[in-house]
Scaffold this motif. Structure first.
Motif, short mmCIF file in Angstrom:
data_model
loop_
_atom_site.label_atom_id
_atom_site.label_comp_id
_atom_site.label_asym_id
_atom_site.label_seq_id
_atom_site.Cartn_x
_atom_site.Cartn_y
_atom_site.Cartn_z
N UNK A 1 0.83 -1.21 0.00
CA UNK A 1 0.00 0.00 0.00
C UNK A 1 0.86 1.26 0.00
N UNK A 2 1.54 1.49 -1.10
CA UNK A 2 2.37 2.69 -1.17
C UNK A 2 2.14 3.43 -2.49
N UNK A 3 0.87 3.50 -2.87
CA UNK A 3 0.50 4.15 -4.12
C UNK A 3 0.95 5.61 -4.18
N UNK A 4 0.80 6.34 -3.06
CA UNK A 4 1.20 7.76 -3.06
C UNK A 4 2.69 7.91 -3.38
N UNK A 5 3.51 7.05 -2.79
CA UNK A 5 4.94 7.15 -3.08
C UNK A 5 5.21 6.84 -4.56
N UNK A 6 4.48 5.90 -5.12
CA UNK A 6 4.63 5.58 -6.54
C UNK A 6 4.30 6.79 -7.40
N UNK A 7 3.24 7.51 -7.02
CA UNK A 7 2.90 8.74 -7.74
C UNK A 7 4.05 9.74 -7.63
N UNK A 8 4.55 9.92 -6.41
CA UNK A 8 5.61 10.90 -6.17
C UNK A 8 6.86 10.57 -6.99
#
Length: 389
Positions: free
Chosen positions: A39-46
């Motif tokens: 669950x690290x979708x935000x970091x993937x976006x960043x």
């Protein structure tokens, strides 16, 4: 009883190991748990903000590598660069640690006693953990506001301008640092320093791409924010985790899905401006800290982009307010209400039924902070800040 409570708070604040342990420990536990759960979708976006900037692709479109879209300014591509170059596991954990460290250092600069600083860190550590579990950038935004306040107080307008403009060029919220404009005796220095940093930080992302690409990215950023603002207000379409703000709370509780935000924002701006009627006390540290607490809350409460992890920005405000208060049972009870109603309302400490039927559908997290903000405004207007400990 009150003496025992004060002794307990002193005991907590005197333990130098406790505040850093909770601050960094809880954040790292949350980040590791979410990363190893995938669950690290935000970091993937960043990370892809950097990759797309170097590839000349739009920063604000949907991509198959992740769900949702980027909503940070082009300058963010520079900040995330060193982390994006690392393997995801290392980069994501260091990203969380970096965010926590920057905000930690900012709080350590506040004009509070060491015990008061430790208590702020302890009380806000759970909210930081929530933001860290989402790999959020909001702790640095909170730090930008705190650092702009600190630098203005210290007469370092050049660096205050840096934090204001850096925050504005990444998430717009940084512009709220201008709330402390009247605390400086060198207003023109702050203004021209903002112009200098505005030019430098606007151009800085061009080291990763071409000038025309970055200019176009700023245009696309504006368009993306307009779209997001429209989506955030559509709670009647099932978007319940957005617009956790004063407007969102009022819309949902009173069933006013199409209520104009102006009905809330205009009175809020009037109340915020009214706090400066007490500017003759601008040299008082307590007055300055009250304005800081008010500004941190205002930034989140009256933004339609507010989500649960955004409240790491707001919640520093109630913590600062509380450590300034006489430890009466009323103040203790009120802060516990804010602590539970805001910081713990989205956690597992609240039953699933309460979260599903009250906290989420009614944007309840905003309510305790809204009450707190109104109390702070009232106390400023009635000069209650002169009675702090």
């Amino acid at each position: 009883m009150l003496k025992e409570q004060k002794n307990l708070l002193s005991w907590l604040g005197e333990k130098e190991w406790l505040a850093p342990l909770l601050w960094f420990g809880l954040s790292m536990i949350a980040a590791c748990k979410e990363f190893f759960s995938g669950n690290y979708n935000n970091y993937t976006i960043f990370k892809h903000v950097f990759l797309h900037a170097t590839q000349g692709k739009t920063l604000y479109g949907p991509y198959p590598e992740y769900f949702d879209v980027n909503n940070y300014g082009p300058l963010f591509s520079v900040l995330i660069t060193p982390f994006a170059l690392m393997p995801d596991m290392i980069g994501s954990i260091l990203w969380v640690l970096f965010n926590a460290t920057v905000l930690f250092l900012a709080i350590r600069q506040l004009p509070l006693t060491r015990i008061q600083q430790n208590l702020v860190l302890i009380f806000a550590s759970h909210e930081l953990m929530a933001a860290s579990g989402y790999f959020q950038f909001n702790p640095i935004i909170a730090a930008c506001l705190v650092f702009s306040f600190v630098m203005i107080r210290k007469g370092k307008e050049f660096w205050a301008a840096f934090f204001i403009m850096f925050g504005a060029y990444t998430k717009l919220y940084g512009i709220v640092g201008l709330s402390f404009f009247f605390f400086t005796n060198n207003k023109w220095r702050l203004i021209y320093s903002m112009v200098i940093w505005g030019v430098v930080l606007f151009a800085l992302p061009m080291i990763l791409s071409s000038p025309s690409y970055i200019v176009q990215s700023y245009r696309e950023w504006y368009e993306a924010l307009v779209v997001k603002n429209d989506q955030n207000a559509r709670f009647d379409k099932g978007i319940l985790l957005q617009d956790i703000s004063a407007m969102g709370f009022i819309r949902r509780v009173f069933r006013l899905p199409y209520m104009s935000v102006l009905w809330v924002i205009v009175p809020a701006l009037v109340l915020f401006a009214a706090q400066y009627l007490r500017l003759k006390y601008r040299e008082y540290t307590s007055y300055q800290l009250y304005i800081l607490a008010s500004a941190l809350l205002f930034t989140v409460l009256f933004s339609s982009s507010s989500e649960s992890p955004t409240y790491i920005i707001a919640f520093i405000g109630p913590c600062v307010w509380y450590v300034l208060q006489p430890k009466t049972w009323q103040n203790n009870a009120f802060f516990i209400f804010v602590l539970i109603g805001c910081s713990f309302s989205h956690s597992d400490l609240v039953t699933p039924w309460v979260k599903k039927n009250i906290v989420v559908p009614y944007a309840f997290k905003a309510f305790p902070c809204l009450v707190m903000w109104l109390v702070i405004v009232y106390q400023i207007l009635t000069r209650r800040f002169l009675r702090t400990v």
